[in-house]
Design an enzyme around this catalytic site. Structure first.
Site, PDB file in Angstrom:
ATOM      1  N   TYR A 144       6.970  45.429 -13.821  1.00  0.00           N
ATOM      2  CA  TYR A 144       6.190  46.189 -12.569  1.00  0.00           C
ATOM      3  C   TYR A 144       7.427  46.563 -11.722  1.00  0.00           C
ATOM      4  CZ  TYR A 144       3.891  46.424  -8.056  1.00  0.00           C
ATOM      5  OH  TYR A 144       3.563  47.019  -6.933  1.00  0.00           O
ATOM      6  N   LYS A 148       8.959  49.803 -10.273  1.00  0.00           N
ATOM      7  CA  LYS A 148       8.801  50.415  -9.056  1.00  0.00           C
ATOM      8  C   LYS A 148      10.193  50.475  -8.232  1.00  0.00           C
ATOM      9  CE  LYS A 148       5.735  50.283  -6.591  1.00  0.00           C
ATOM     10  NZ  LYS A 148       4.308  51.262  -6.488  1.00  0.00           N
TER      11      LYS A 148
HETATM   12  N1  LIG Z   1      -1.488  45.289  -3.475  1.00  0.00           N
HETATM   13  C1  LIG Z   1      -0.460  44.721  -3.093  1.00  0.00           C
HETATM   14  O1  LIG Z   1      -0.051  43.823  -2.369  1.00  0.00           O
HETATM   15  C2  LIG Z   1       0.765  45.654  -3.265  1.00  0.00           C
HETATM   16  C3  LIG Z   1       0.564  47.058  -3.629  1.00  0.00           C
HETATM   17  N2  LIG Z   1       1.935  47.890  -3.619  1.00  0.00           N
HETATM   18  C4  LIG Z   1       1.650  49.139  -4.161  1.00  0.00           C
HETATM   19  O2  LIG Z   1       0.551  49.906  -3.557  1.00  0.00           O
HETATM   20  C5  LIG Z   1      -0.188  50.764  -4.379  1.00  0.00           C
HETATM   21  C6  LIG Z   1      -1.612  50.594  -4.330  1.00  0.00           C
HETATM   22  O3  LIG Z   1      -1.816  49.317  -4.810  1.00  0.00           O
HETATM   23  P1  LIG Z   1      -3.306  48.680  -5.016  1.00  0.00           P
HETATM   24  O4  LIG Z   1      -4.161  49.532  -4.139  1.00  0.00           O
HETATM   25  O5  LIG Z   1      -3.172  47.269  -4.791  1.00  0.00           O
HETATM   26  O6  LIG Z   1      -3.670  48.983  -6.690  1.00  0.00           O
HETATM   27  P2  LIG Z   1      -4.792  49.563  -7.322  1.00  0.00           P
HETATM   28  O7  LIG Z   1      -4.833  48.920  -8.719  1.00  0.00           O
HETATM   29  O8  LIG Z   1      -6.191  48.788  -6.343  1.00  0.00           O
HETATM   30  O9  LIG Z   1      -4.845  51.053  -6.962  1.00  0.00           O
HETATM   31  C7  LIG Z   1      -4.224  51.794  -7.883  1.00  0.00           C
HETATM   32  C8  LIG Z   1      -5.288  53.024  -8.387  1.00  0.00           C
HETATM   33  O10 LIG Z   1      -4.310  53.913  -9.055  1.00  0.00           O
HETATM   34  C9  LIG Z   1      -4.976  54.314 -10.390  1.00  0.00           C
HETATM   35  N3  LIG Z   1      -3.954  54.572 -11.490  1.00  0.00           N
HETATM   36  C10 LIG Z   1      -3.407  53.749 -12.297  1.00  0.00           C
HETATM   37  N4  LIG Z   1      -2.850  54.630 -13.260  1.00  0.00           N
HETATM   38  C11 LIG Z   1      -2.965  55.731 -13.152  1.00  0.00           C
HETATM   39  C12 LIG Z   1      -2.951  56.979 -13.634  1.00  0.00           C
HETATM   40  N5  LIG Z   1      -2.106  56.941 -14.838  1.00  0.00           N
HETATM   41  N6  LIG Z   1      -3.334  58.193 -13.114  1.00  0.00           N
HETATM   42  C13 LIG Z   1      -4.074  58.025 -12.017  1.00  0.00           C
HETATM   43  N7  LIG Z   1      -4.572  56.960 -11.294  1.00  0.00           N
HETATM   44  C14 LIG Z   1      -3.977  56.048 -11.819  1.00  0.00           C
HETATM   45  C15 LIG Z   1      -5.757  52.908 -10.653  1.00  0.00           C
HETATM   46  O11 LIG Z   1      -6.776  52.821 -11.555  1.00  0.00           O
HETATM   47  P3  LIG Z   1      -6.848  51.576 -12.569  1.00  0.00           P
HETATM   48  O12 LIG Z   1      -7.622  50.663 -11.535  1.00  0.00           O
HETATM   49  O13 LIG Z   1      -8.203  52.097 -13.524  1.00  0.00           O
HETATM   50  O14 LIG Z   1      -6.055  51.145 -13.175  1.00  0.00           O
HETATM   51  C16 LIG Z   1      -6.284  52.526  -9.329  1.00  0.00           C
HETATM   52  O15 LIG Z   1      -7.578  53.119  -8.809  1.00  0.00           O
HETATM   53  C17 LIG Z   1       0.719  50.730  -5.770  1.00  0.00           C
HETATM   54  O16 LIG Z   1       1.566  51.691  -6.112  1.00  0.00           O
HETATM   55  C18 LIG Z   1       1.337  49.195  -5.549  1.00  0.00           C
HETATM   56  O17 LIG Z   1       2.424  48.950  -6.403  1.00  0.00           O
HETATM   57  C19 LIG Z   1       2.915  47.555  -3.036  1.00  0.00           C
HETATM   58  C20 LIG Z   1       3.143  46.076  -2.624  1.00  0.00           C
HETATM   59  C21 LIG Z   1       1.825  45.238  -2.302  1.00  0.00           C
END
Ligand SMILES: NC(=O)C1=CN([C@@H]2O[C@H](COP(=O)(O)OP(=O)(O)OC[C@H]3O[C@@H](n4cnc5c(N)ncnc54)[C@H](OP(=O)(O)O)[C@@H]3O)[C@@H](O)[C@H]2O)C=CC1
Ligand SMILES: CC(C)=CCC[C@@H](C)[C@H]1CC[C@H]2C3=C(CC[C@]12C)[C@@]1(C)CCC(=O)C[C@@H]1CC3
Length: 346
Positions: A144, A148
Protein backbone atom coordinates in the site's frame (compact mmCIF):
# COMPACT_ATOMS: atom_id res chain seq x y z
CA UNK A 1 -18.88 23.59 -34.35
CA UNK A 2 -18.68 22.12 -30.81
CA UNK A 3 -19.09 24.57 -27.97
CA UNK A 4 -17.37 23.73 -24.72
CA UNK A 5 -19.52 24.40 -21.66
CA UNK A 6 -17.62 26.68 -19.29
CA UNK A 7 -17.29 24.63 -16.12
CA UNK A 8 -19.02 26.17 -13.13
CA UNK A 9 -16.51 26.90 -10.36
CA UNK A 10 -18.95 25.34 -7.87
CA UNK A 11 -18.89 21.99 -9.66
CA UNK A 12 -16.49 19.22 -8.79
CA UNK A 13 -15.92 15.47 -8.97
CA UNK A 14 -14.93 13.12 -6.16
CA UNK A 15 -13.25 9.89 -7.27
CA UNK A 16 -13.74 7.43 -4.40
CA UNK A 17 -16.76 9.43 -3.20
CA UNK A 18 -18.56 6.32 -1.91
CA UNK A 19 -15.78 5.58 0.59
CA UNK A 20 -15.32 6.74 4.19
CA UNK A 21 -13.41 9.97 3.56
CA UNK A 22 -14.99 10.50 0.12
CA UNK A 23 -18.54 10.56 1.44
CA UNK A 24 -17.68 13.01 4.25
CA UNK A 25 -16.00 15.21 1.63
CA UNK A 26 -19.05 15.04 -0.64
CA UNK A 27 -21.38 16.00 2.23
CA UNK A 28 -19.27 19.04 3.14
CA UNK A 29 -18.96 20.12 -0.51
CA UNK A 30 -22.75 20.00 -0.86
CA UNK A 31 -23.11 22.09 2.31
CA UNK A 32 -20.76 24.64 0.74
CA UNK A 33 -22.91 24.90 -2.38
CA UNK A 34 -20.98 22.65 -4.77
CA UNK A 35 -22.71 20.22 -7.08
CA UNK A 36 -20.80 16.96 -7.06
CA UNK A 37 -20.14 14.11 -9.48
CA UNK A 38 -19.11 10.97 -7.61
CA UNK A 39 -17.08 8.32 -9.42
CA UNK A 40 -16.60 5.05 -7.57
CA UNK A 41 -16.51 1.32 -8.17
CA UNK A 42 -19.61 1.05 -5.97
CA UNK A 43 -22.54 3.30 -5.10
CA UNK A 44 -23.22 3.31 -1.37
CA UNK A 45 -25.78 6.15 -0.98
CA UNK A 46 -27.93 8.70 -2.78
CA UNK A 47 -28.02 12.44 -2.06
CA UNK A 48 -29.65 15.42 -3.78
CA UNK A 49 -26.99 17.41 -5.64
CA UNK A 50 -24.87 14.30 -6.33
CA UNK A 51 -24.66 12.49 -9.67
CA UNK A 52 -23.20 9.01 -9.44
CA UNK A 53 -20.97 7.40 -12.02
CA UNK A 54 -20.10 3.82 -11.26
CA UNK A 55 -16.89 2.37 -12.71
CA UNK A 56 -13.24 1.47 -12.32
CA UNK A 57 -10.90 4.48 -12.34
CA UNK A 58 -8.45 2.48 -14.45
CA UNK A 59 -10.97 2.75 -17.31
CA UNK A 60 -10.60 6.17 -18.93
CA UNK A 61 -13.78 5.84 -20.98
CA UNK A 62 -15.76 5.17 -17.80
CA UNK A 63 -14.14 8.16 -16.06
CA UNK A 64 -14.72 10.71 -18.82
CA UNK A 65 -18.45 11.42 -18.27
CA UNK A 66 -17.82 12.07 -14.55
CA UNK A 67 -14.99 14.54 -15.18
CA UNK A 68 -16.53 16.33 -18.17
CA UNK A 69 -17.04 20.10 -17.62
CA UNK A 70 -15.69 19.84 -14.08
CA UNK A 71 -12.94 22.31 -13.07
CA UNK A 72 -11.99 20.56 -9.84
CA UNK A 73 -11.34 16.85 -9.12
CA UNK A 74 -10.62 15.18 -5.78
CA UNK A 75 -9.00 11.73 -6.06
CA UNK A 76 -9.50 9.78 -2.84
CA UNK A 77 -9.99 6.23 -4.14
CA UNK A 78 -7.69 3.39 -3.15
CA UNK A 79 -8.00 -0.30 -2.34
CA UNK A 80 -8.06 -0.80 1.46
CA UNK A 81 -4.56 -1.23 3.01
CA UNK A 82 -5.73 -4.47 4.66
CA UNK A 83 -6.19 -6.15 1.25
CA UNK A 84 -2.36 -6.34 0.95
CA UNK A 85 -2.77 -7.22 -2.75
CA UNK A 86 0.30 -5.93 -4.57
CA UNK A 87 -1.10 -6.32 -8.10
CA UNK A 88 -4.34 -4.53 -7.14
CA UNK A 89 -2.49 -1.61 -5.47
CA UNK A 90 -0.20 -1.27 -8.50
CA UNK A 91 -3.13 -1.35 -10.93
CA UNK A 92 -5.39 1.09 -9.06
CA UNK A 93 -3.00 3.45 -7.23
CA UNK A 94 -0.33 3.70 -9.93
CA UNK A 95 -1.80 2.80 -13.34
CA UNK A 96 -5.23 4.11 -12.35
CA UNK A 97 -3.81 7.42 -11.13
CA UNK A 98 -1.97 7.82 -14.47
CA UNK A 99 -5.34 7.32 -16.15
CA UNK A 100 -6.98 9.91 -13.86
CA UNK A 101 -4.25 12.47 -14.71
CA UNK A 102 -4.61 11.77 -18.45
CA UNK A 103 -8.39 12.12 -18.28
CA UNK A 104 -8.09 15.39 -16.32
CA UNK A 105 -5.61 16.79 -18.83
CA UNK A 106 -7.64 15.75 -21.88
CA UNK A 107 -10.86 17.17 -20.44
CA UNK A 108 -9.35 20.50 -19.36
CA UNK A 109 -9.80 19.96 -15.61
CA UNK A 110 -8.07 22.87 -13.82
CA UNK A 111 -7.27 21.39 -10.39
CA UNK A 112 -6.58 17.90 -9.05
CA UNK A 113 -6.40 17.31 -5.28
CA UNK A 114 -4.97 13.91 -4.34
CA UNK A 115 -5.53 12.18 -1.01
CA UNK A 116 -2.07 10.81 -0.34
CA UNK A 117 -0.91 9.62 3.10
CA UNK A 118 1.65 10.69 5.71
CA UNK A 119 2.79 7.05 5.62
CA UNK A 120 4.71 7.76 2.39
CA UNK A 121 7.69 8.76 4.56
CA UNK A 122 7.26 6.13 7.28
CA UNK A 123 9.49 3.07 7.34
CA UNK A 124 9.18 1.86 10.91
CA UNK A 125 11.50 4.32 12.69
CA UNK A 126 10.23 7.13 14.95
CA UNK A 127 8.99 10.32 13.24
CA UNK A 128 8.47 13.26 15.61
CA UNK A 129 6.81 16.39 14.26
CA UNK A 130 7.83 15.35 10.72
CA UNK A 131 7.73 18.03 8.05
CA UNK A 132 6.98 17.60 4.34
CA UNK A 133 10.69 17.65 3.44
CA UNK A 134 11.36 14.18 4.94
CA UNK A 135 12.32 11.97 1.96
CA UNK A 136 9.96 9.24 0.77
CA UNK A 137 10.44 5.87 2.51
CA UNK A 138 13.36 4.14 0.77
CA UNK A 139 12.05 0.77 1.99
CA UNK A 140 8.26 1.05 2.28
CA UNK A 141 6.89 -1.45 4.80
CA UNK A 142 3.96 -2.67 2.70
CA UNK A 143 2.62 -2.64 -0.85
CA UNK A 144 0.00 0.00 0.00
CA UNK A 145 2.71 2.47 1.07
CA UNK A 146 4.92 1.56 -1.91
CA UNK A 147 2.13 2.48 -4.34
CA UNK A 148 0.96 5.56 -2.40
CA UNK A 149 4.51 6.94 -2.88
CA UNK A 150 4.40 6.29 -6.64
CA UNK A 151 0.91 7.78 -6.82
CA UNK A 152 1.89 10.97 -5.01
CA UNK A 153 4.96 11.45 -7.21
CA UNK A 154 2.86 11.05 -10.38
CA UNK A 155 0.30 13.62 -9.27
CA UNK A 156 2.79 16.20 -8.04
CA UNK A 157 4.96 15.86 -11.15
CA UNK A 158 1.90 16.44 -13.34
CA UNK A 159 1.46 19.99 -12.00
CA UNK A 160 1.63 22.51 -14.83
CA UNK A 161 1.46 26.16 -13.80
CA UNK A 162 1.50 27.37 -17.42
CA UNK A 163 -2.22 27.07 -18.03
CA UNK A 164 -2.37 23.31 -17.49
CA UNK A 165 -3.54 21.07 -14.66
CA UNK A 166 -2.69 22.29 -11.13
CA UNK A 167 -2.08 19.58 -8.55
CA UNK A 168 -1.61 19.28 -4.79
CA UNK A 169 -1.46 16.29 -2.40
CA UNK A 170 -2.98 16.09 1.06
CA UNK A 171 -1.25 13.68 3.45
CA UNK A 172 -3.64 12.75 6.27
CA UNK A 173 -2.71 10.36 9.07
CA UNK A 174 -4.87 7.98 11.09
CA UNK A 175 -8.26 9.21 9.88
CA UNK A 176 -11.11 8.34 12.22
CA UNK A 177 -14.76 9.27 12.59
CA UNK A 178 -18.30 8.04 12.03
CA UNK A 179 -18.66 5.35 9.33
CA UNK A 180 -14.93 4.51 9.30
CA UNK A 181 -14.74 0.91 8.06
CA UNK A 182 -11.22 0.24 9.36
CA UNK A 183 -9.88 1.72 12.58
CA UNK A 184 -12.76 1.20 15.06
CA UNK A 185 -14.01 -2.07 13.49
CA UNK A 186 -10.46 -3.61 13.57
CA UNK A 187 -10.02 -2.46 17.14
CA UNK A 188 -13.35 -3.86 18.31
CA UNK A 189 -12.85 -7.11 16.43
CA UNK A 190 -9.44 -7.52 18.11
CA UNK A 191 -11.01 -6.75 21.52
CA UNK A 192 -13.87 -9.20 20.94
CA UNK A 193 -11.32 -11.90 20.16
CA UNK A 194 -9.69 -11.19 23.53
CA UNK A 195 -6.48 -9.86 21.93
CA UNK A 196 -6.55 -6.27 23.21
CA UNK A 197 -5.01 -6.98 26.61
CA UNK A 198 -1.47 -5.96 25.74
CA UNK A 199 0.34 -2.69 25.15
CA UNK A 200 3.22 -3.04 22.71
CA UNK A 201 6.28 -1.27 24.13
CA UNK A 202 6.14 1.21 27.02
CA UNK A 203 2.95 2.85 25.70
CA UNK A 204 4.39 6.38 25.50
CA UNK A 205 4.69 6.62 21.70
CA UNK A 206 2.90 9.63 20.23
CA UNK A 207 0.85 9.37 17.07
CA UNK A 208 -1.51 11.53 14.97
CA UNK A 209 -5.12 10.49 14.76
CA UNK A 210 -7.09 12.92 12.63
CA UNK A 211 -10.84 13.46 12.80
CA UNK A 212 -12.35 12.99 9.35
CA UNK A 213 -13.96 16.46 9.23
CA UNK A 214 -10.55 18.07 9.71
CA UNK A 215 -9.19 16.03 6.81
CA UNK A 216 -12.13 17.17 4.67
CA UNK A 217 -11.49 20.80 5.71
CA UNK A 218 -7.84 20.46 4.59
CA UNK A 219 -8.91 19.10 1.19
CA UNK A 220 -11.36 21.93 0.53
CA UNK A 221 -8.91 24.62 1.65
CA UNK A 222 -6.26 23.11 -0.63
CA UNK A 223 -8.65 23.15 -3.58
CA UNK A 224 -9.70 26.74 -2.95
CA UNK A 225 -6.11 28.01 -2.45
CA UNK A 226 -4.64 26.16 -5.44
CA UNK A 227 -3.82 28.76 -8.09
CA UNK A 228 -0.91 29.09 -10.56
CA UNK A 229 0.84 31.67 -8.36
CA UNK A 230 0.24 29.91 -5.02
CA UNK A 231 2.90 27.90 -3.15
CA UNK A 232 0.57 24.87 -3.12
CA UNK A 233 1.29 23.90 -6.75
CA UNK A 234 2.87 20.45 -6.96
CA UNK A 235 3.36 20.21 -3.17
CA UNK A 236 2.31 17.74 -0.45
CA UNK A 237 0.72 18.95 2.81
CA UNK A 238 0.24 17.14 6.13
CA UNK A 239 -3.23 17.55 7.57
CA UNK A 240 -3.52 16.42 11.18
CA UNK A 241 -5.47 17.22 14.35
CA UNK A 242 -2.31 18.99 15.59
CA UNK A 243 -2.72 17.12 18.89
CA UNK A 244 -0.44 14.06 18.88
CA UNK A 245 -1.66 11.50 21.41
CA UNK A 246 -0.17 8.31 22.84
CA UNK A 247 -1.24 5.50 20.47
CA UNK A 248 -2.38 3.38 23.43
CA UNK A 249 -4.30 6.24 25.09
CA UNK A 250 -6.27 6.74 21.88
CA UNK A 251 -7.01 2.99 21.63
CA UNK A 252 -8.03 2.91 25.31
CA UNK A 253 -10.34 5.93 25.00
CA UNK A 254 -12.19 4.33 22.07
CA UNK A 255 -12.33 0.90 23.73
CA UNK A 256 -13.52 2.23 27.10
CA UNK A 257 -16.03 4.52 25.33
CA UNK A 258 -17.51 1.42 23.69
CA UNK A 259 -17.57 -0.55 26.95
CA UNK A 260 -14.43 -2.71 26.51
CA UNK A 261 -11.50 -2.94 28.89
CA UNK A 262 -8.38 -0.93 28.09
CA UNK A 263 -5.16 -2.93 27.46
CA UNK A 264 -3.02 -3.16 30.62
CA UNK A 265 -0.07 -5.54 30.26
CA UNK A 266 3.13 -4.57 28.46
CA UNK A 267 5.00 -6.64 25.87
CA UNK A 268 8.49 -5.70 24.60
CA UNK A 269 8.25 -3.99 21.21
CA UNK A 270 11.13 -5.93 19.61
CA UNK A 271 9.64 -9.27 20.68
CA UNK A 272 6.24 -8.54 19.10
CA UNK A 273 7.86 -7.04 16.00
CA UNK A 274 10.04 -10.16 15.59
CA UNK A 275 6.99 -12.42 15.94
CA UNK A 276 5.08 -10.35 13.38
CA UNK A 277 8.01 -10.71 10.94
CA UNK A 278 7.99 -14.48 11.46
CA UNK A 279 4.23 -14.70 10.91
CA UNK A 280 4.53 -12.58 7.79
CA UNK A 281 7.26 -14.86 6.40
CA UNK A 282 5.19 -17.92 7.23
CA UNK A 283 2.15 -16.47 5.48
CA UNK A 284 4.34 -15.75 2.43
CA UNK A 285 5.79 -19.29 2.34
CA UNK A 286 2.41 -20.98 2.87
CA UNK A 287 0.56 -18.74 0.41
CA UNK A 288 0.39 -21.41 -2.34
CA UNK A 289 -1.20 -23.86 0.16
CA UNK A 290 -3.26 -21.76 2.60
CA UNK A 291 -4.21 -18.10 2.56
CA UNK A 292 -4.17 -16.50 6.00
CA UNK A 293 -3.90 -12.84 6.89
CA UNK A 294 -2.24 -12.18 10.26
CA UNK A 295 -3.74 -9.34 12.37
CA UNK A 296 -0.25 -8.53 13.67
CA UNK A 297 1.63 -7.47 10.52
CA UNK A 298 5.07 -5.81 10.89
CA UNK A 299 3.55 -2.53 9.65
CA UNK A 300 0.75 -2.61 12.23
CA UNK A 301 3.10 -3.50 15.08
CA UNK A 302 5.42 -0.66 14.05
CA UNK A 303 2.47 1.77 13.90
CA UNK A 304 1.41 0.64 17.37
CA UNK A 305 4.87 0.90 18.95
CA UNK A 306 6.71 3.88 17.41
CA UNK A 307 6.25 7.64 17.35
CA UNK A 308 4.74 8.94 14.11
CA UNK A 309 3.34 12.43 14.22
CA UNK A 310 3.66 15.23 11.73
CA UNK A 311 3.76 19.01 11.60
CA UNK A 312 0.90 20.78 9.81
CA UNK A 313 2.61 24.20 9.97
CA UNK A 314 2.91 24.34 6.16
CA UNK A 315 -0.87 23.90 5.74
CA UNK A 316 -1.46 26.59 8.38
CA UNK A 317 0.91 28.98 6.62
CA UNK A 318 -0.08 28.35 2.98
CA UNK A 319 -3.82 27.70 3.25
CA UNK A 320 -4.89 28.97 6.66
CA UNK A 321 -5.58 25.45 7.94
CA UNK A 322 -6.64 24.95 11.55
CA UNK A 323 -8.35 21.80 12.86
CA UNK A 324 -12.07 22.45 13.38
CA UNK A 325 -12.84 19.52 15.70
CA UNK A 326 -10.70 18.67 18.74
CA UNK A 327 -9.53 15.13 19.43
CA UNK A 328 -11.79 14.83 22.50
CA UNK A 329 -14.85 15.95 20.56
CA UNK A 330 -13.90 13.72 17.60
CA UNK A 331 -13.50 10.65 19.80
CA UNK A 332 -16.83 11.18 21.53
CA UNK A 333 -18.68 11.74 18.22
CA UNK A 334 -17.02 8.60 16.83
CA UNK A 335 -17.86 6.42 19.83
CA UNK A 336 -21.50 7.57 19.76
CA UNK A 337 -21.77 6.67 16.08
CA UNK A 338 -21.05 2.96 16.63
CA UNK A 339 -23.91 1.66 18.86
CA UNK A 340 -23.72 -1.73 17.10
CA UNK A 341 -20.05 -2.16 18.10
CA UNK A 342 -20.67 -1.52 21.81
CA UNK A 343 -19.74 -4.28 24.21
CA UNK A 344 -22.77 -6.55 24.55
CA UNK A 345 -24.59 -5.16 21.48
CA UNK A 346 -26.46 -7.92 19.62
N1 LIG B 1 -8.30 5.90 6.34
C1 LIG B 1 -7.12 6.41 6.69
O1 LIG B 1 -6.73 6.40 7.88
C2 LIG B 1 -6.24 7.02 5.68
C3 LIG B 1 -6.60 7.05 4.34
N2 LIG B 1 -5.77 7.65 3.41
C4 LIG B 1 -6.17 7.72 2.02
O2 LIG B 1 -7.45 8.34 1.94
C5 LIG B 1 -8.18 7.85 0.82
C6 LIG B 1 -9.56 7.44 1.24
O3 LIG B 1 -9.44 6.42 2.22
P1 LIG B 1 -10.72 5.80 2.93
O4 LIG B 1 -11.87 6.70 2.76
O5 LIG B 1 -10.27 5.39 4.27
O6 LIG B 1 -10.92 4.49 2.05
P2 LIG B 1 -12.25 3.76 1.57
O7 LIG B 1 -11.86 2.37 1.21
O8 LIG B 1 -13.35 3.94 2.55
O9 LIG B 1 -12.64 4.57 0.25
C7 LIG B 1 -12.04 4.38 -1.00
C8 LIG B 1 -13.11 4.26 -2.07
O10 LIG B 1 -12.47 4.05 -3.34
C9 LIG B 1 -13.14 2.98 -3.99
N3 LIG B 1 -12.28 2.34 -5.00
C10 LIG B 1 -11.32 1.42 -4.78
N4 LIG B 1 -10.79 1.03 -5.95
C11 LIG B 1 -11.43 1.73 -6.92
C12 LIG B 1 -11.34 1.75 -8.33
N5 LIG B 1 -10.49 0.95 -9.00
N6 LIG B 1 -12.13 2.59 -9.03
C13 LIG B 1 -13.03 3.39 -8.36
N7 LIG B 1 -13.18 3.39 -7.04
C14 LIG B 1 -12.39 2.57 -6.31
C15 LIG B 1 -13.48 2.05 -2.84
O11 LIG B 1 -14.39 1.05 -3.21
P3 LIG B 1 -14.30 -0.39 -2.44
O12 LIG B 1 -14.60 -0.10 -0.99
O13 LIG B 1 -15.32 -1.23 -3.10
O14 LIG B 1 -12.88 -0.87 -2.63
C16 LIG B 1 -14.02 3.04 -1.83
O15 LIG B 1 -15.36 3.36 -2.09
C17 LIG B 1 -7.32 6.74 0.22
O16 LIG B 1 -6.59 7.24 -0.86
C18 LIG B 1 -6.36 6.37 1.33
O17 LIG B 1 -5.15 5.91 0.82
C19 LIG B 1 -4.60 8.24 3.79
C20 LIG B 1 -4.20 8.23 5.08
C21 LIG B 1 -4.98 7.63 6.13
C1 LIG C 1 -2.22 6.38 13.25
C2 LIG C 1 -2.50 5.41 12.21
C3 LIG C 1 -1.68 5.41 11.00
C4 LIG C 1 -3.53 4.56 12.35
C5 LIG C 1 -3.91 3.69 11.20
C6 LIG C 1 -5.04 2.76 11.46
C7 LIG C 1 -4.61 1.32 11.63
C8 LIG C 1 -3.28 1.05 11.03
C9 LIG C 1 -4.69 0.98 13.12
C10 LIG C 1 -6.16 1.01 13.53
C11 LIG C 1 -6.36 -0.04 14.59
C12 LIG C 1 -4.95 -0.44 14.92
C13 LIG C 1 -4.69 -1.68 15.69
C14 LIG C 1 -3.45 -2.27 15.60
C15 LIG C 1 -2.42 -1.78 14.65
C16 LIG C 1 -2.75 -0.48 13.91
C17 LIG C 1 -4.22 -0.39 13.60
C18 LIG C 1 -4.68 -1.49 12.64
C19 LIG C 1 -3.15 -3.50 16.38
C20 LIG C 1 -3.30 -4.68 15.45
C21 LIG C 1 -1.71 -3.42 16.91
C22 LIG C 1 -1.38 -4.63 17.74
C23 LIG C 1 -2.40 -4.91 18.81
O1 LIG C 1 -2.10 -5.16 19.93
C24 LIG C 1 -3.80 -4.84 18.39
C25 LIG C 1 -4.06 -3.58 17.62
C26 LIG C 1 -5.50 -3.48 17.16
C27 LIG C 1 -5.76 -2.15 16.58
Amino acid sequence: MTTRVRPSSKRCAVIGGSGFLGRHLVEKLLERGYSVAVFDIRQSYELPGVTFYQGDLCDKEALRPALKDVPLVFHCASPAPASDDRALFQRVNVQGTRTVIQACTELGVQKLVLTSSASVVYEGADIKNGTEDIPYAAKPMDYYTETKIKQEKLVLQACDKEGGLLTVAIRPHGIFGPRDPQLVPILVDTARRGKMKFIIGDGTNLVDFTFVENVVHGHILAAEHLRPESPLCGKPYHITNDEPIRFWDFMSKVLVGLGYAAPRYHLPYMLVYGLAMLLWLLALLLRPLVAFKPTFTPMRVALAGTHHYYSCEAAKRDMGYKPLVSLTEGISRTVESYPHLRHGAP
